[in-house]
Design an enzyme around this catalytic site. Structure first.
Site, PDB file in Angstrom:
ATOM      1  N   HIS A 176      -5.811   2.817   0.954  1.00  0.00           N
ATOM      2  CA  HIS A 176      -5.116   3.992   1.482  1.00  0.00           C
ATOM      3  C   HIS A 176      -5.895   4.730   2.578  1.00  0.00           C
ATOM      4  CE1 HIS A 176      -2.941   3.014  -2.060  1.00  0.00           C
ATOM      5  NE2 HIS A 176      -3.644   3.728  -2.910  1.00  0.00           N
TER       6      HIS A 176
ATOM      7  N   ASP B  42       0.904  -1.134   0.000  1.00  0.00           N
ATOM      8  CA  ASP B  42       0.000   0.000   0.000  1.00  0.00           C
ATOM      9  C   ASP B  42       0.950   1.191   0.000  1.00  0.00           C
ATOM     10  OD1 ASP B  42      -1.447   2.307   0.849  1.00  0.00           O
ATOM     11  OD2 ASP B  42      -3.042   0.983   1.554  1.00  0.00           O
ATOM     12  N   HIS B  43       1.114   1.823  -1.131  1.00  0.00           N
ATOM     13  CA  HIS B  43       2.217   2.786  -1.225  1.00  0.00           C
ATOM     14  C   HIS B  43       2.022   3.995  -0.307  1.00  0.00           C
ATOM     15  CE1 HIS B  43      -0.377   4.981  -4.055  1.00  0.00           C
ATOM     16  NE2 HIS B  43       0.417   6.017  -3.894  1.00  0.00           N
TER      17      HIS B  43
HETATM   18  C1  BG6 Z   1      -3.403   4.487  -6.484  1.00  0.00           C
HETATM   19  C2  BG6 Z   1      -4.701   4.529  -7.227  1.00  0.00           C
HETATM   20  O1  BG6 Z   1      -3.413   3.425  -5.560  1.00  0.00           O
HETATM   21  O2  BG6 Z   1      -3.207   5.706  -5.805  1.00  0.00           O
HETATM   22  C3  BG6 Z   1      -4.735   5.704  -8.183  1.00  0.00           C
HETATM   23  O3  BG6 Z   1      -4.895   3.323  -7.942  1.00  0.00           O
HETATM   24  C4  BG6 Z   1      -4.398   6.980  -7.450  1.00  0.00           C
HETATM   25  O4  BG6 Z   1      -6.001   5.802  -8.809  1.00  0.00           O
HETATM   26  C5  BG6 Z   1      -3.126   6.834  -6.633  1.00  0.00           C
HETATM   27  O5  BG6 Z   1      -4.245   7.996  -8.418  1.00  0.00           O
HETATM   28  C6  BG6 Z   1      -2.882   8.053  -5.776  1.00  0.00           C
HETATM   29  O6  BG6 Z   1      -1.601   7.978  -5.234  1.00  0.00           O
HETATM   30  P1  BG6 Z   1      -0.806   9.277  -4.811  1.00  0.00           P
HETATM   31  O7  BG6 Z   1       0.430   8.764  -4.176  1.00  0.00           O
HETATM   32  O8  BG6 Z   1      -0.568  10.061  -6.059  1.00  0.00           O
HETATM   33  O9  BG6 Z   1      -1.699  10.026  -3.872  1.00  0.00           O
END
Ligand code: BG6
Length: 490
Positions: A240, A177-178
């Protein structure tokens, strides 16, 4: 050790994620000396490429992402390529041969990381083949890193989990989960547990509500096919948003280690009140963007995007009110909100404290603002504490003041830094910032109740927000009903 030797096998090595995030992140680790000299990467994907062609593409990805390219040639010399058929055993056999050769050549000590950065429909198949074709028979560690989406709902997630568990044990599985790799998301714990002044107030006696917003400017882009089956609820909330809520709401763990932190997060998810059936419309709001203007350019409605059904019922925006039924949080709403084509790219958490018991400053020009603690996740990184204090020279008048702490600002969002941290954690065997199966399962069961209602009732009012705004009116009403409003995030 801090720098274990090992082979990293990336499935989906010609894809976007590999190019934009993984290669630059590996290069950063390499430059910082956080990568052992004993490392090799095998890129795996369908299209035929020579090692040289693959190395050239790795080079380009790094050059596009990072300015200083010292030792880049040396770095890419560790990269190899295999053109792969995910359903064909003989292709895995070849891969196994390559892996063994590299293991010997670079003294990789039999350590292997398998990174699945490709279409999720193959996650299970690949994991099974890795085992049956012997790639997981290693003398060192073996780890599986798996990108989202982890299933489409609880049932499919269970099925996927069972398949990967045939080849890897739970503690060998690193579910990405980045958001958990973001500096300021990791900072939630530090802010809470390394300060004496917040934790005593961190409960329903002093906090009135918590607001978590993750807004995006971009639309669905080229991902219509995937997004149509997902929507904002599955794409952002299941993972997230609920992860951030869990970190905000969890009890202090007895130790800051993987098992203890995860088990506290799991308890939060277990305490989250189920919302289903008729309750959904009172607690959750869905939206879909219509056309609009962003930065002076006209942008199309979601229903006009490529690979999107012209009558799509898919939500590109979600706002919701979560309640956590435990001693600490009973009665404190956690409002979440996320969407595409909104007014700003911003992820922020606002903790609103309760009003003081009695306002002695009535009659002055300004009404007293509540204390707010704002955690800026991106694009700015830092915290702001809003207090009231006396303006100099004026007697007994309370004015809002801001105490600001800014972390070094990183350029851009979703930066490789998150991936860099997560890759490094995985190499060192630290799974704290990855999601445990129990977290995944609980978030899906929460989200499934909502999707069920939304899938079975067409949203008559779609599109219901204009591109470039903060979402549909319903999202504001959600808080107004409770006497609150969204604190502005832009
Ligand atoms: C991803 C989603 O997990 O997270 C995308 O699949 C989204 O749709 C992205 O744009 C958002 O990540 P960040 O780090 O740009 O907020």
């Amino acid at each position: 050790t801090e720098k274990p030797a090992g082979l990293i096998m990336i499935f989906g090595a010609t894809g976007d994620l590999a190019k934009r995030k993984l290669f630059p992140s590996l290069y950063r680790l390499y430059k910082k000396g956080n990568l052992s000299e004993q490392f090799a990467v095998v890129g795996v994907a369908r299209r035929p490429l020579t090692n040289e062609e693959f190395q050239a593409s790795v080079k380009t990805s790094v050059e596009n992402a990072i300015e200083d390219h010292k030792d880049l040639d040396d770095f890419v010399s560790h990269f190899y390529y295999h053109s792969h058929d995910v359903t064909d055993s003989s292709s895995y056999q070849t891969l196994k041969g390559i892996a063994s050769d590299l293991d010997r050549h670079y003294s990789l000590e039999g350590n292997r990381i398998f990174y699945l950065a490709m279409a999720p429909e193959f996650f299970g198949t690949i994991a099974e083949h890795l085992k049956t074709d012997g790639l997981t028979d290693v003398s060192g560690f073996k780890r599986l890193v798996i990108e989202k989406p982890f299933g489409h709902d609880l049932e499919s997630a269970k099925e996927l989990n069972e398949r990967i568990r045939k080849a890897f044990s739970e503690d060998e599985i690193y579910r990405i989960d980045h958001y958990l790799g973001k500096e300021m998301v990791q900072n939630i714990e530090v802010i809470r547990f390394a300060n004496a002044i917040f934790e005593p107030l961190w409960n329903n006696r002093y906090i009135s509500n918590i607001q978590v917003t993750s807004s995006e400017v971009l639309g669905v882009e080229e991902r219509g096919r995937y997004y149509e089956t997902s929507g904002a609820l599955r794409d952002m909330v299941q993972n997230h948003m609920l992860q951030m809520v869990a970190l905000l709401a969890m009890e202090p763990p007895i130790r800051l280690n993987t098992d203890e932190i995860r088990s506290e997060k799991v308890k939060v998810l277990r305490a989250m009140r189920t919302i289903k059936g008729d309750e959904v419309k009172d607690a959750f709001v869905r939206g879909q963007y219509g056309a609009g203007e962003m930065d002076g350019n006209a942008v199309p409605a979601y229903r006009k995007e490529t690979m999107v059904n012209p009558e799509s019922n898919t939500e590109t925006f979600v706002a919701g009110k979560l309640l956590i039924d435990n001693f600490r949080w009973a009665g404190v709403p956690f409002y979440i909100r996320t969407g595409k084509r909104m007014a700003a790219k911003s992820t922020k958490i606002v903790i609103q404290f309760k009003d003081i018991p009695m306002n002695l400053y009535y009659g002055t020009e300004q009404t007293l603002n509540p204390n707010l603690l704002v955690i800026h996740i991106q694009p700015e990184e830092g915290i702001t504490l809003y207090l009231n204090a006396q303006k100099s020279g004026q007697n007994m008048e309370a004015t809002p003041v801001k105490l600001n702490f800014a972390n070094k600002g990183t350029a851009g969002m979703n930066t490789p830094e998150a991936y860099e941290r997560l890759l490094y954690d995985c190499m060192r065997g630290d799974a704290t910032n990855f999601t445990h199966w129990n977290e995944v399962a609980l978030s899906w069961s929460f989200v499934d109740n909502i999707s069920e209602v939304w899938e079975n009732t067409k949203a008559e009012n779609f599109p219901n927000y204009e591109s470039g705004t903060m979402g549909p009116r319903g999202a504001d009403l959600l808080l107004e009903k409770d006497g609150f409003f969204w604190w502005p995030v832009t």
